[in-house]
Every structure is written in C-alpha cells, then in structure tokens.
Scaffold this motif. Structure first.
Motif, PDB file in Angstrom:
ATOM      1  N   GLY A 105       0.822  -1.197   0.000  1.00 48.50           N
ATOM      2  CA  GLY A 105       0.000   0.000   0.000  1.00 48.50           C
ATOM      3  C   GLY A 105       0.856   1.245   0.000  1.00 48.50           C
ATOM      4  O   GLY A 105       2.065   1.202  -0.270  1.00 48.50           O
ATOM      5  N   TYR A 106       0.260   2.360   0.350  1.00 46.47           N
ATOM      6  CA  TYR A 106       0.933   3.654   0.300  1.00 46.47           C
ATOM      7  C   TYR A 106       1.865   3.892   1.479  1.00 46.47           C
ATOM      8  O   TYR A 106       2.602   4.883   1.492  1.00 46.47           O
ATOM      9  N   ALA A 107       1.839   3.019   2.473  1.00 42.47           N
ATOM     10  CA  ALA A 107       2.696   3.137   3.658  1.00 42.47           C
ATOM     11  C   ALA A 107       3.015   1.727   4.141  1.00 42.47           C
ATOM     12  O   ALA A 107       2.303   0.768   3.789  1.00 42.47           O
ATOM     13  N   PRO A 108       4.045   1.555   4.965  1.00 41.04           N
ATOM     14  CA  PRO A 108       4.418   0.209   5.416  1.00 41.04           C
ATOM     15  C   PRO A 108       3.312  -0.533   6.169  1.00 41.04           C
ATOM     16  O   PRO A 108       3.276  -1.762   6.147  1.00 41.04           O
ATOM     17  N   PHE A 109       2.403   0.187   6.809  1.00 40.62           N
ATOM     18  CA  PHE A 109       1.324  -0.452   7.572  1.00 40.62           C
ATOM     19  C   PHE A 109       0.135  -0.855   6.707  1.00 40.62           C
ATOM     20  O   PHE A 109      -0.851  -1.408   7.207  1.00 40.62           O
ATOM     21  N   CYS A 110       0.193  -0.607   5.394  1.00 40.48           N
ATOM     22  CA  CYS A 110      -0.939  -0.836   4.498  1.00 40.48           C
ATOM     23  C   CYS A 110      -0.611  -1.917   3.470  1.00 40.48           C
ATOM     24  O   CYS A 110       0.428  -1.856   2.805  1.00 40.48           O
ATOM     25  N   LYS A 111      -1.518  -2.874   3.327  1.00 41.28           N
ATOM     26  CA  LYS A 111      -1.410  -3.923   2.311  1.00 41.28           C
ATOM     27  C   LYS A 111      -2.745  -4.040   1.592  1.00 41.28           C
ATOM     28  O   LYS A 111      -3.804  -3.755   2.164  1.00 41.28           O
ATOM     29  N   LEU A 112      -2.698  -4.484   0.349  1.00 41.39           N
ATOM     30  CA  LEU A 112      -3.905  -4.729  -0.423  1.00 41.39           C
ATOM     31  C   LEU A 112      -3.901  -6.193  -0.848  1.00 41.39           C
ATOM     32  O   LEU A 112      -2.908  -6.672  -1.400  1.00 41.39           O
ATOM     33  N   HIS A 113      -4.991  -6.893  -0.561  1.00 41.54           N
ATOM     34  CA  HIS A 113      -5.118  -8.305  -0.910  1.00 41.54           C
ATOM     35  C   HIS A 113      -6.035  -8.423  -2.124  1.00 41.54           C
ATOM     36  O   HIS A 113      -7.192  -7.993  -2.074  1.00 41.54           O
ATOM     37  N   VAL A 114      -5.531  -8.996  -3.196  1.00 45.81           N
ATOM     38  CA  VAL A 114      -6.298  -9.150  -4.432  1.00 45.81           C
ATOM     39  C   VAL A 114      -7.027 -10.494  -4.399  1.00 45.81           C
ATOM     40  O   VAL A 114      -6.393 -11.543  -4.287  1.00 45.81           O
ATOM     41  N   HIS A 115      -8.362 -10.434  -4.496  1.00 46.99           N
ATOM     42  CA  HIS A 115      -9.198 -11.641  -4.536  1.00 46.99           C
ATOM     43  C   HIS A 115     -10.077 -11.603  -5.773  1.00 46.99           C
ATOM     44  O   HIS A 115     -10.576 -10.528  -6.160  1.00 46.99           O
ATOM     45  N   ALA A 116     -10.295 -12.763  -6.400  1.00 43.69           N
ATOM     46  CA  ALA A 116     -11.299 -12.839  -7.464  1.00 43.69           C
ATOM     47  C   ALA A 116     -12.647 -12.508  -6.834  1.00 43.69           C
ATOM     48  O   ALA A 116     -12.941 -12.924  -5.707  1.00 43.69           O
ATOM     49  N   ASN A 117     -13.446 -11.747  -7.535  1.00 46.64           N
ATOM     50  CA  ASN A 117     -14.752 -11.335  -7.017  1.00 46.64           C
ATOM     51  C   ASN A 117     -15.696 -12.534  -6.976  1.00 46.64           C
ATOM     52  O   ASN A 117     -15.972 -13.133  -8.010  1.00 46.64           O
ATOM     53  N   TRP A 118     -16.192 -12.870  -5.811  1.00 48.99           N
ATOM     54  CA  TRP A 118     -17.137 -13.971  -5.638  1.00 48.99           C
ATOM     55  C   TRP A 118     -18.573 -13.456  -5.471  1.00 48.99           C
ATOM     56  O   TRP A 118     -19.479 -14.208  -5.129  1.00 48.99           O
ATOM     57  N   THR A 119     -18.779 -12.161  -5.734  1.00 49.59           N
ATOM     58  CA  THR A 119     -20.077 -11.516  -5.549  1.00 49.59           C
ATOM     59  C   THR A 119     -20.535 -10.889  -6.874  1.00 49.59           C
ATOM     60  O   THR A 119     -19.863 -11.040  -7.890  1.00 49.59           O
ATOM     61  N   THR A 120     -21.639 -10.156  -6.830  1.00 53.08           N
ATOM     62  CA  THR A 120     -22.082  -9.404  -8.011  1.00 53.08           C
ATOM     63  C   THR A 120     -21.747  -7.919  -7.867  1.00 53.08           C
ATOM     64  O   THR A 120     -22.307  -7.078  -8.573  1.00 53.08           O
ATOM     65  N   THR A 121     -20.809  -7.602  -6.988  1.00 50.67           N
ATOM     66  CA  THR A 121     -20.384  -6.220  -6.764  1.00 50.67           C
ATOM     67  C   THR A 121     -19.828  -5.642  -8.059  1.00 50.67           C
ATOM     68  O   THR A 121     -19.041  -6.280  -8.756  1.00 50.67           O
ATOM     69  N   ARG A 122     -20.238  -4.418  -8.362  1.00 52.32           N
ATOM     70  CA  ARG A 122     -19.831  -3.753  -9.601  1.00 52.32           C
ATOM     71  C   ARG A 122     -18.570  -2.913  -9.377  1.00 52.32           C
ATOM     72  O   ARG A 122     -18.272  -2.516  -8.257  1.00 52.32           O
ATOM     73  N   CYS A 123     -17.859  -2.640 -10.457  1.00 48.86           N
ATOM     74  CA  CYS A 123     -16.664  -1.790 -10.393  1.00 48.86           C
ATOM     75  C   CYS A 123     -16.994  -0.482  -9.693  1.00 48.86           C
ATOM     76  O   CYS A 123     -18.081   0.080  -9.876  1.00 48.86           O
ATOM     77  N   SER A 124     -16.047   0.019  -8.919  1.00 43.67           N
ATOM     78  CA  SER A 124     -16.306   1.234  -8.142  1.00 43.67           C
ATOM     79  C   SER A 124     -16.063   2.514  -8.929  1.00 43.67           C
ATOM     80  O   SER A 124     -16.503   3.579  -8.510  1.00 43.67           O
ATOM     81  N   MET A 125     -15.385   2.428 -10.061  1.00 43.50           N
ATOM     82  CA  MET A 125     -15.139   3.643 -10.850  1.00 43.50           C
ATOM     83  C   MET A 125     -15.272   3.338 -12.326  1.00 43.50           C
ATOM     84  O   MET A 125     -15.183   2.199 -12.746  1.00 43.50           O
ATOM     85  N   ILE A 126     -15.489   4.419 -13.091  1.00 46.52           N
ATOM     86  CA  ILE A 126     -15.731   4.318 -14.525  1.00 46.52           C
ATOM     87  C   ILE A 126     -14.941   5.423 -15.220  1.00 46.52           C
ATOM     88  O   ILE A 126     -14.802   6.530 -14.679  1.00 46.52           O
ATOM     89  N   ALA A 127     -14.466   5.140 -16.418  1.00 46.22           N
ATOM     90  CA  ALA A 127     -13.781   6.161 -17.213  1.00 46.22           C
ATOM     91  C   ALA A 127     -14.772   7.239 -17.646  1.00 46.22           C
ATOM     92  O   ALA A 127     -15.922   6.947 -17.982  1.00 46.22           O
ATOM     93  N   ILE A 128     -14.328   8.490 -17.615  1.00 42.61           N
ATOM     94  CA  ILE A 128     -15.137   9.612 -18.073  1.00 42.61           C
ATOM     95  C   ILE A 128     -14.973   9.726 -19.591  1.00 42.61           C
ATOM     96  O   ILE A 128     -13.853   9.746 -20.098  1.00 42.61           O
ATOM     97  N   THR A 129     -16.108   9.783 -20.289  1.00 43.13           N
ATOM     98  CA  THR A 129     -16.101   9.943 -21.745  1.00 43.13           C
ATOM     99  C   THR A 129     -17.026  11.107 -22.106  1.00 43.13           C
ATOM    100  O   THR A 129     -17.784  11.590 -21.269  1.00 43.13           O
ATOM    101  N   GLU A 130     -16.958  11.518 -23.352  1.00 41.80           N
ATOM    102  CA  GLU A 130     -17.880  12.565 -23.812  1.00 41.80           C
ATOM    103  C   GLU A 130     -19.322  12.092 -23.715  1.00 41.80           C
ATOM    104  O   GLU A 130     -20.225  12.888 -23.467  1.00 41.80           O
ATOM    105  N   ALA A 131     -19.536  10.788 -23.863  1.00 42.96           N
ATOM    106  CA  ALA A 131     -20.895  10.243 -23.820  1.00 42.96           C
ATOM    107  C   ALA A 131     -21.489  10.222 -22.412  1.00 42.96           C
ATOM    108  O   ALA A 131     -22.704  10.200 -22.256  1.00 42.96           O
ATOM    109  N   ASN A 132     -20.629  10.206 -21.364  1.00 40.50           N
ATOM    110  CA  ASN A 132     -21.182  10.127 -20.001  1.00 40.50           C
ATOM    111  C   ASN A 132     -20.850  11.337 -19.124  1.00 40.50           C
ATOM    112  O   ASN A 132     -21.335  11.434 -18.000  1.00 40.50           O
ATOM    113  N   ARG A 133     -20.056  12.249 -19.618  1.00 41.52           N
ATOM    114  CA  ARG A 133     -19.623  13.403 -18.812  1.00 41.52           C
ATOM    115  C   ARG A 133     -20.815  14.175 -18.219  1.00 41.52           C
ATOM    116  O   ARG A 133     -20.754  14.664 -17.100  1.00 41.52           O
ATOM    117  N   HIS A 134     -21.915  14.242 -18.939  1.00 44.92           N
ATOM    118  CA  HIS A 134     -23.088  14.981 -18.458  1.00 44.92           C
ATOM    119  C   HIS A 134     -23.741  14.323 -17.238  1.00 44.92           C
ATOM    120  O   HIS A 134     -24.576  14.924 -16.579  1.00 44.92           O
TER     121      HIS A 134
END
Length: 184
Positions: free
Chosen positions: A46-75
C-alpha cells in the motif's frame, strides 16, 4: 495472519441503506470469513508500510467502483461536499449517476496493521483490519483519490493516517482521477 472488519469499513462497504455501490450478495461476517479462509491471489504494498492490499477474485455481483469519463457520459457527473463520518470535515467529491458499471473481476480489500489502527483509535482483535475495498476489472490498485491523500497528510485528528503527502503519487492520482469517477 488474521483479518477483522473495522467499524469504519463496515459502514462504508456494507451500509444499511442497501445502496448498489456496496458489496453485494455477502454479509460482513461472510466477507471476513472469506478473507481469513481464502489466500489472496496477490498481495500489493500500500501507500505506507502499515498498508497492504489483498487481491481476490470477485465472488459476488459487486460492480466496479469507478468508470472512465467519456464525452458520452460526462453529463452524468455530479458533485457535492461530503464527509465520510460526523467527525470529518466535508470535502468536494464527484460521482456518476445513471450509469451501470460492469461487475468487478476483483475485490481488493485495503488492510491496515493493528498498530496503525491503534494509533488511529481503532482497536481490533486481529493482525490486520479492513479499512476499505476496491472493486476493479484488473488485479491492480486504483490510485487513492487526491483528497484522501490530503486527508491522510492532515493526520489522525482529521480522519487521516498521518502519512506525509507524496507529491509524485498525488500527481499520478490527479492524472487518473481526471479521467475517472466513482458512481452511485
């Protein structure tokens, strides 16, 4: 190694209002049981020695938390001043409304070690505590939003971790978040 769910993460990842941006099809207890039972695909620093990120395959139907901004969705971008808790100062945030992101391929819990959580006033009965989770298409960390980096630099009293601002990491974050936004 043992993992616990912090109260801070519980309210953000499993809110009582049933919002679609939360972790889906999984209770907080089942989430922690899974993290403690299934080894991660990868462990990222992570961003500091006390921080770690564990990568797991998604076992749920949780959707991505962010999306790319495009001209089609900027509005569909919205913004407001919000605080993550009653104790924190509101900051400017932005998000999409009216977008259906894809189901995430990975859940990436963000973990802080017990000593750091104690410095922040959170006691846990485990080696590590979940403070957040990224929902992504790729098994990589999403850059921390710039305001979170600033809040961390402000210190524990303002809801941060006390880690000094890394200018290069901040500028990488700005470059990423200029092109992406969360959704609600």
């Amino acid at each position: 190694m043992s993992i616990a769910l912090t109260d801070f993460a519980r309210t953000r990842l499993f809110p009582r209002d049933g919002r679609r941006t939360a972790i889906q099809d999984c209770t907080p207890d089942a989430f922690i049981e899974r993290l403690n039972a299934a080894p991660p695909l990868r462990v990222l620093d992570g961003y500091a020695p006390f921080c770690k990120l564990h990568v797991h395959a998604n076992w749920t139907t949780t959707r991505c938390s962010m999306i790319a901004i495009t001209e089609a969705n900027r509005h569909l971008l919205r913004s407001a001043y919000e605080a993550r808790s009653r104790e924190e100062l509101p900051v400017l945030v932005r998000w999409f409304e009216g977008i259906e992101p894809p189901v995430a391929q990975y859940l990436i819990p963000i973990l802080y070690d017990r000593a750091q959580l104690a410095r922040e006033g959170t006691a846990i009965d485990a080696d590590w505590g979940v403070v957040g989770c990224l929902y992504t298409l790729d098994p990589e960390e999403i850059p921390m939003v710039p305001i979170t980096q600033l809040r961390n630099a402000l210190g524990v009293a303002e809801g941060g971790s006390g880690v000094a601002l890394d200018r290069a990491a901040y500028l990488r974050s700005v470059a990423f978040w200029e092109q992406h936004a969360n959704w609600r």
